[in-house]
Design a protein around this motif. Sequence first.
Motif, short mmCIF file in Angstrom:
data_model
loop_
_atom_site.label_atom_id
_atom_site.label_comp_id
_atom_site.label_asym_id
_atom_site.label_seq_id
_atom_site.Cartn_x
_atom_site.Cartn_y
_atom_site.Cartn_z
N ASP A 88 -11.87 33.04 -0.21
CA ASP A 88 -11.97 31.58 -0.62
C ASP A 88 -12.46 30.41 0.67
O ASP A 88 -12.70 29.58 0.34
CB ASP A 88 -10.76 31.35 -0.86
CG ASP A 88 -10.20 31.89 -1.93
OD1 ASP A 88 -10.59 31.81 -3.24
OD2 ASP A 88 -8.38 32.01 -2.00
N ASN A 93 -14.04 25.43 -3.94
CA ASN A 93 -13.10 24.56 -4.46
C ASN A 93 -13.69 24.06 -6.00
O ASN A 93 -14.43 24.61 -6.14
CB ASN A 93 -12.58 23.28 -3.08
CG ASN A 93 -14.15 22.60 -3.35
OD1 ASN A 93 -15.45 22.22 -3.78
ND2 ASN A 93 -13.85 21.92 -1.62
N THR A 94 -12.81 23.05 -6.13
CA THR A 94 -12.83 23.14 -7.42
C THR A 94 -12.62 21.08 -7.88
O THR A 94 -11.36 20.34 -7.58
CB THR A 94 -12.25 23.20 -8.80
OG1 THR A 94 -12.05 24.70 -8.71
CG2 THR A 94 -12.70 22.92 -9.88
N ASP A 115 -10.61 18.99 -14.03
CA ASP A 115 -11.31 19.56 -12.91
C ASP A 115 -12.08 19.36 -13.07
O ASP A 115 -13.22 19.36 -14.45
CB ASP A 115 -10.42 20.97 -13.37
CG ASP A 115 -8.75 21.29 -12.50
OD1 ASP A 115 -8.79 22.59 -13.30
OD2 ASP A 115 -9.00 20.53 -11.86
N GLU A 153 -16.10 24.32 -10.24
CA GLU A 153 -16.00 24.69 -9.61
C GLU A 153 -17.39 25.26 -8.32
O GLU A 153 -17.87 25.27 -9.03
CB GLU A 153 -15.32 26.10 -9.24
CG GLU A 153 -14.75 26.67 -8.11
CD GLU A 153 -13.71 28.31 -8.50
OE1 GLU A 153 -14.38 28.70 -9.44
OE2 GLU A 153 -12.87 28.67 -7.69
N LYS A 195 -17.08 34.67 -4.31
CA LYS A 195 -16.16 35.10 -5.21
C LYS A 195 -16.14 35.99 -5.89
O LYS A 195 -15.08 36.71 -6.33
CB LYS A 195 -16.45 34.84 -7.02
CG LYS A 195 -16.02 32.37 -7.11
CD LYS A 195 -15.37 32.00 -6.60
CE LYS A 195 -14.19 32.57 -7.67
NZ LYS A 195 -13.06 31.96 -7.96
#
Length: 134
Positions: A54, A74-75, A123, A126, A49
């Motif tokens: 990513d 990812n989330t 969601d 993450e 992060k």
Amino acid sequence: MGNIALPAKAEATEEMTALAKSFFKLNREMNALKRDADKARKQLFTQMKDAGLDTFRTAAMVDNKKVILESVVNTPTKIEVDVEKLFEIVGSADFIEIVSATQKSVTDVAGKATLDRCSVEVDGTENVAVKAAK
């Protein structure tokens, strides 16, 4: 009332004793490894992060085989029940029965069509996952 005969107390076999000791030792080792893996995952997540990264791939030797690892931030999403909508659909009697509802209990009490009408995708937390790339 007469005396009730209690069954003789069973003794643990050598195999049971060995299994108990083995389980305890292996469980402690597993928990320590899980803590180490969780710490490594958190550090990897933070560093990816911070770097604005990513995804990335890297080669690793796993069980004497070269494997390409892919790290991806990812989330994940999950399905939750919208309880206000559920109440409107099923009414108070069924709602009380499933107030601490899991998806299965909503389906069991009110049917899959009701579950589909009151489920929402949200969601999750993450995180980063590392797996062998395909």
